[in-house]
Design a protein around this motif. Sequence first.
Motif, PDB file in Angstrom:
ATOM      1  N   LYS A  36      27.499  -2.368  62.212  1.00  0.00           N
ATOM      2  CA  LYS A  36      28.695  -2.938  62.818  1.00  0.00           C
ATOM      3  C   LYS A  36      29.090  -4.259  62.162  1.00  0.00           C
ATOM      4  O   LYS A  36      30.075  -4.871  62.544  1.00  0.00           O
ATOM      5  CB  LYS A  36      28.457  -3.145  64.318  1.00  0.00           C
ATOM      6  CG  LYS A  36      28.277  -1.831  65.045  1.00  0.00           C
ATOM      7  CD  LYS A  36      28.641  -1.946  66.499  1.00  0.00           C
ATOM      8  CE  LYS A  36      28.730  -0.551  67.108  1.00  0.00           C
ATOM      9  NZ  LYS A  36      29.147  -0.574  68.501  1.00  0.00           N
ATOM     10  N   ARG A  38      30.575  -6.992  59.724  1.00  0.00           N
ATOM     11  CA  ARG A  38      31.786  -7.049  58.912  1.00  0.00           C
ATOM     12  C   ARG A  38      31.391  -6.954  57.443  1.00  0.00           C
ATOM     13  O   ARG A  38      30.342  -7.385  57.044  1.00  0.00           O
ATOM     14  CB  ARG A  38      32.481  -8.384  59.114  1.00  0.00           C
ATOM     15  CG  ARG A  38      33.148  -8.555  60.435  1.00  0.00           C
ATOM     16  CD  ARG A  38      34.026  -9.788  60.400  1.00  0.00           C
ATOM     17  NE  ARG A  38      34.955  -9.738  59.277  1.00  0.00           N
ATOM     18  CZ  ARG A  38      36.004  -8.938  59.225  1.00  0.00           C
ATOM     19  NH1 ARG A  38      36.268  -8.145  60.218  1.00  0.00           N
ATOM     20  NH2 ARG A  38      36.800  -8.940  58.179  1.00  0.00           N
ATOM     21  N   LYS A  41      35.924  -7.375  51.698  1.00  0.00           N
ATOM     22  CA  LYS A  41      36.944  -6.394  51.314  1.00  0.00           C
ATOM     23  C   LYS A  41      37.224  -6.415  49.824  1.00  0.00           C
ATOM     24  O   LYS A  41      37.824  -5.494  49.295  1.00  0.00           O
ATOM     25  CB  LYS A  41      38.240  -6.680  52.073  1.00  0.00           C
ATOM     26  CG  LYS A  41      38.126  -6.278  53.525  1.00  0.00           C
ATOM     27  CD  LYS A  41      39.410  -6.508  54.278  1.00  0.00           C
ATOM     28  CE  LYS A  41      39.269  -5.956  55.689  1.00  0.00           C
ATOM     29  NZ  LYS A  41      40.106  -6.659  56.643  1.00  0.00           N
ATOM     30  N   LEU A 150      45.387   0.970  47.559  1.00  0.00           N
ATOM     31  CA  LEU A 150      46.583   1.774  47.814  1.00  0.00           C
ATOM     32  C   LEU A 150      47.077   2.388  46.510  1.00  0.00           C
ATOM     33  O   LEU A 150      46.778   1.896  45.431  1.00  0.00           O
ATOM     34  CB  LEU A 150      47.700   0.880  48.363  1.00  0.00           C
ATOM     35  CG  LEU A 150      47.517   0.293  49.754  1.00  0.00           C
ATOM     36  CD1 LEU A 150      48.754  -0.507  50.129  1.00  0.00           C
ATOM     37  CD2 LEU A 150      47.282   1.394  50.767  1.00  0.00           C
ATOM     38  N   ALA A 151      47.872   3.431  46.629  1.00  0.00           N
ATOM     39  CA  ALA A 151      48.437   4.077  45.445  1.00  0.00           C
ATOM     40  C   ALA A 151      49.218   3.058  44.621  1.00  0.00           C
ATOM     41  O   ALA A 151      49.908   2.207  45.185  1.00  0.00           O
ATOM     42  CB  ALA A 151      49.359   5.202  45.877  1.00  0.00           C
ATOM     43  N   ILE A 153      47.975   0.740  42.799  1.00  0.00           N
ATOM     44  CA  ILE A 153      47.197  -0.477  42.551  1.00  0.00           C
ATOM     45  C   ILE A 153      45.925  -0.066  41.813  1.00  0.00           C
ATOM     46  O   ILE A 153      45.265   0.892  42.215  1.00  0.00           O
ATOM     47  CB  ILE A 153      46.879  -1.186  43.882  1.00  0.00           C
ATOM     48  CG1 ILE A 153      48.185  -1.718  44.480  1.00  0.00           C
ATOM     49  CG2 ILE A 153      45.887  -2.317  43.680  1.00  0.00           C
ATOM     50  CD1 ILE A 153      48.056  -2.350  45.824  1.00  0.00           C
ATOM     51  N   GLU A 294      44.663 -10.722  46.405  1.00  0.00           N
ATOM     52  CA  GLU A 294      45.705 -10.804  47.433  1.00  0.00           C
ATOM     53  C   GLU A 294      46.629  -9.590  47.391  1.00  0.00           C
ATOM     54  O   GLU A 294      47.116  -9.129  48.408  1.00  0.00           O
ATOM     55  CB  GLU A 294      46.557 -12.061  47.202  1.00  0.00           C
ATOM     56  CG  GLU A 294      46.350 -13.147  48.206  1.00  0.00           C
ATOM     57  CD  GLU A 294      47.212 -14.361  47.900  1.00  0.00           C
ATOM     58  OE1 GLU A 294      47.634 -14.551  46.742  1.00  0.00           O
ATOM     59  OE2 GLU A 294      47.454 -15.144  48.834  1.00  0.00           O
ATOM     60  N   ALA A 295      46.844  -9.084  46.179  1.00  0.00           N
ATOM     61  CA  ALA A 295      47.753  -7.948  46.003  1.00  0.00           C
ATOM     62  C   ALA A 295      47.067  -6.621  46.297  1.00  0.00           C
ATOM     63  O   ALA A 295      47.682  -5.571  46.134  1.00  0.00           O
ATOM     64  CB  ALA A 295      48.315  -7.953  44.583  1.00  0.00           C
ATOM     65  N   GLY A 296      45.807  -6.661  46.672  1.00  0.00           N
ATOM     66  CA  GLY A 296      45.144  -5.439  47.089  1.00  0.00           C
ATOM     67  C   GLY A 296      44.209  -4.822  46.072  1.00  0.00           C
ATOM     68  O   GLY A 296      43.728  -3.707  46.278  1.00  0.00           O
ATOM     69  N   GLU A 347      39.144 -20.444  50.222  1.00  0.00           N
ATOM     70  CA  GLU A 347      38.805 -20.941  51.548  1.00  0.00           C
ATOM     71  C   GLU A 347      40.047 -21.360  52.328  1.00  0.00           C
ATOM     72  O   GLU A 347      40.235 -20.968  53.475  1.00  0.00           O
ATOM     73  CB  GLU A 347      37.834 -22.118  51.466  1.00  0.00           C
ATOM     74  CG  GLU A 347      37.360 -22.540  52.839  1.00  0.00           C
ATOM     75  CD  GLU A 347      36.564 -23.819  52.843  1.00  0.00           C
ATOM     76  OE1 GLU A 347      36.897 -24.736  52.070  1.00  0.00           O
ATOM     77  OE2 GLU A 347      35.614 -23.905  53.631  1.00  0.00           O
ATOM     78  N   ARG A 349      43.044 -20.456  52.049  1.00  0.00           N
ATOM     79  CA  ARG A 349      43.922 -19.324  52.378  1.00  0.00           C
ATOM     80  C   ARG A 349      43.264 -18.361  53.369  1.00  0.00           C
ATOM     81  O   ARG A 349      43.836 -17.327  53.704  1.00  0.00           O
ATOM     82  CB  ARG A 349      44.276 -18.552  51.104  1.00  0.00           C
ATOM     83  CG  ARG A 349      45.279 -19.262  50.251  1.00  0.00           C
ATOM     84  CD  ARG A 349      45.455 -18.594  48.905  1.00  0.00           C
ATOM     85  NE  ARG A 349      45.909 -19.562  47.931  1.00  0.00           N
ATOM     86  CZ  ARG A 349      47.192 -19.870  47.727  1.00  0.00           C
ATOM     87  NH1 ARG A 349      48.132 -19.251  48.398  1.00  0.00           N
ATOM     88  NH2 ARG A 349      47.524 -20.783  46.843  1.00  0.00           N
ATOM     89  N   GLY A 350      42.041 -18.686  53.777  1.00  0.00           N
ATOM     90  CA  GLY A 350      41.359 -17.813  54.735  1.00  0.00           C
ATOM     91  C   GLY A 350      40.881 -16.528  54.120  1.00  0.00           C
ATOM     92  O   GLY A 350      40.724 -15.516  54.793  1.00  0.00           O
ATOM     93  N   MET A 351      40.650 -16.523  52.802  1.00  0.00           N
ATOM     94  CA  MET A 351      40.227 -15.297  52.116  1.00  0.00           C
ATOM     95  C   MET A 351      38.744 -15.267  51.788  1.00  0.00           C
ATOM     96  O   MET A 351      38.208 -14.231  51.399  1.00  0.00           O
ATOM     97  CB  MET A 351      40.994 -15.144  50.786  1.00  0.00           C
ATOM     98  CG  MET A 351      42.491 -14.953  50.926  1.00  0.00           C
ATOM     99  SD  MET A 351      43.332 -15.143  49.322  1.00  0.00           S
ATOM    100  CE  MET A 351      42.748 -13.666  48.469  1.00  0.00           C
ATOM    101  N   ASP A 353      35.910 -15.512  53.459  1.00  0.00           N
ATOM    102  CA  ASP A 353      34.917 -14.744  54.218  1.00  0.00           C
ATOM    103  C   ASP A 353      35.031 -13.241  53.950  1.00  0.00           C
ATOM    104  O   ASP A 353      34.121 -12.486  54.276  1.00  0.00           O
ATOM    105  CB  ASP A 353      34.978 -15.067  55.712  1.00  0.00           C
ATOM    106  CG  ASP A 353      36.259 -14.595  56.362  1.00  0.00           C
ATOM    107  OD1 ASP A 353      37.267 -14.447  55.647  1.00  0.00           O
ATOM    108  OD2 ASP A 353      36.255 -14.374  57.589  1.00  0.00           O
ATOM    109  N   GLU A 354      36.145 -12.813  53.345  1.00  0.00           N
ATOM    110  CA  GLU A 354      36.273 -11.390  53.036  1.00  0.00           C
ATOM    111  C   GLU A 354      36.245 -11.120  51.532  1.00  0.00           C
ATOM    112  O   GLU A 354      36.456  -9.993  51.097  1.00  0.00           O
ATOM    113  CB  GLU A 354      37.567 -10.833  53.623  1.00  0.00           C
ATOM    114  CG  GLU A 354      37.521 -10.741  55.128  1.00  0.00           C
ATOM    115  CD  GLU A 354      38.683  -9.964  55.704  1.00  0.00           C
ATOM    116  OE1 GLU A 354      38.489  -9.350  56.753  1.00  0.00           O
ATOM    117  OE2 GLU A 354      39.779  -9.962  55.094  1.00  0.00           O
TER     118      GLU A 354
END
Lengths: 452, 284
Positions: A36, A38, A41, A150-151, A153, A294-296, A347, A349-351, A353-354
């Motif tokens: 469970k 996290r 990403k 995503l398609a 990318i 950021e763009a995936g 940090e 930008r809040g990115m 931790d992922e």
Amino acid sequence: MFSLKHTRRNFLRSSVGLAGLTLPTFFKAQAVSTPKRRKAKACIVIYTWGGMSHYESFDPKPEAPVDIRGEFKSINTATPGIQFSEHIPLLAKHSNKLAIVRSVHHSNGAHSGAVYLNLTGHQPEGQIKAKGRKNWPSITSVISHFHRPLAGIPNAIRMPYSMYDNGRQMAGESAGWLGAKHDPILMRTPAGEPYGGVNRYDDPALNLKLNIDRQRISERLNLLEQLDHSLGQRLGNSTAYEKLDHYRQMAADMLLGSPVREAYDLEKEDHRIRNMYGNHIGGQSLLLARRLVEAGVPVVQAVCSAGDLAGGGGDNWDTHRNHFPKMKNRLLPVFDRAVSALLTDLEMRGMLDETLVVFLTDFGRTPKVNANGGRDHHPGVYSLAFAGGGISGGQVYGASDKKGIEPSSGDCTPADIHATVFKAMGINPNAELHDQLDRPYRICDGKPLPIV
Amino acid sequence: MIRFLLFLVLISNQALGQTSDQHAIESIKRNGGLVLPSPGGDNQWEVQFQLRGRNLSDAGLADIAKLKNIIELNLRDTKITSDGLIHLKELNKLTRLHLERTNVDDKGIAYLKDLTKLQYLNLYKTRITDKALEHLTELKNLRQLYIWQTDVTDIGIAYLKKRLPSLTIIKGIDLSTVIPIKKKEPKPEHDLKWLPNGGNEKPPEKSVTGEFTIIRFINKRNKAVKLFWIDYSGKPKFYGMINSESERRQNTYEDAVWMITNEQEMPLGYFVTGRDFARAIIPK
């Protein structure tokens, strides 16, 4: 290359085991195996090509004799008890975000084997070739296999150059037996002062021309589609055709306005952010890495060094000669500024931790400074680091001995580093992947370090 | 077989209870959103609009909120405003909420005050001020709050920190303090010393490998010359001709020995490279 024996034994063991399970215990097992926690990403791999000295970065030895500790002093970091080399002062302020590993080791003294091992997590066997489809896949390819974008990318992007040693391209940066579809795409960072030294440009790199007019691209695509139709009929569904089609479609998607195209345009970034990373291809590459994430794009690799070692010349970490001036003036300032900027940027930008940031290199450098004022290859022990993505910062895992020759505690291998990355990315390190002939391989032989 | 049974069980579960969820999911997808099962647990969702759903507006938010078990919601870069956030009031299972880079202001944050499960709230580059923070004081589970590039002040930060001691507020850096790296003036190109053949100063017998550099050979003679590199074992290796009054750009390394001969390969003189880019002028 692929250890059939090993996997078959595992396979037998697990299927016999499964036959003995009742349905309720099967459910239980399922529940246990879906953690469970996290997971990160995205992943950014920072590779210091040539072999970064552990003494002059994350594992200084201020107590060692001068011929070992070298010319640099050590400095305190933001974390009490952790010291870095004096020439990464900005990074020292980010130590609370970093998990340093000081006890990685292996036995490949040559660049080719060491790069392969550090990027794939597996020992090279026999002759390894850069474009070989028998190679183990790069860590970037494996991650993107589990984190599909995503398609339109790309699965994975690497930049700004391929790694070469005296004209020979290194194996380990591609998808190997996972197949061409999973090869990370080489992208040329569109800005920044290049590294000094030789860079090979013969590898097909993607330059997204930002000024091509979309109408023209659409028209060409229509034409291509008509051609494809007849060509496809003639060729049937050959793999080569599919591969070509895959890349063509992806390139078209990118040109016609996927978020990746926008991310590639560094001119769109606030100039002060660009300055923060430094107007150098090292800094701009890491800025681009953040924009791509950021763009995936799930995984991005940035090589922090010139493309070709070519006998020790240029800006790379293979410092057999003039180690100290080169580290102090050319390499560490770029690394320090660019990586610190990346951590700051992610940090705020809040990115962070992922987004898992992992530092890899070939090996460390020898304890004794040689007659040319250099340090030679030393796979006996070296340092790597992690940040973000659920890693607890402000810690050091393992240690090297007093002289930095071998691990004194917590010894671990590149495979363990990979297992750690996989765990942070929510990928089971024991997962199996299949090659083009559907043969199963267990992705990793290592154990995750207890830093996630 | 077991897997197949399991699959059937899951399918029937879905079919029984969740038709309204299905409608919400379809609506999210129509708006360019992405619905992912959350690793957190069964029938919990993560919804993302930041990649393909940036045209999402307040009206679209109403549909999203019908999917009750959203655990994570990313609205970065969308066209939503404070008015749309009223729909989030019902999403009381949210643990992570991304509103960064939207036009949301203090008014909208008021709608979040009862989302007590929130652990992560990203408000960077929105229009919020200290007033917004007053609405967050009851979010006891909040651990990370992002306010870079907003009008939140240190006073506001101190106020919220006092009420939520375990909260980390990430303020980010002030970009006006970033000092660009000074561009280095390109060093003036210097000239390598010409060591005439048979002169007093002898060149080393062979090259040694060192740092990469580039040398411009400029032939001032009225005849062409030949360029040889003296390799690591001391043997000359032919590199090319340089015509009269022309030049050749040559990649090389420091401590390399280069020999210039006439067309008949009689040595005229030598250059020894240094680390810096340099000119090597072959005299008349």
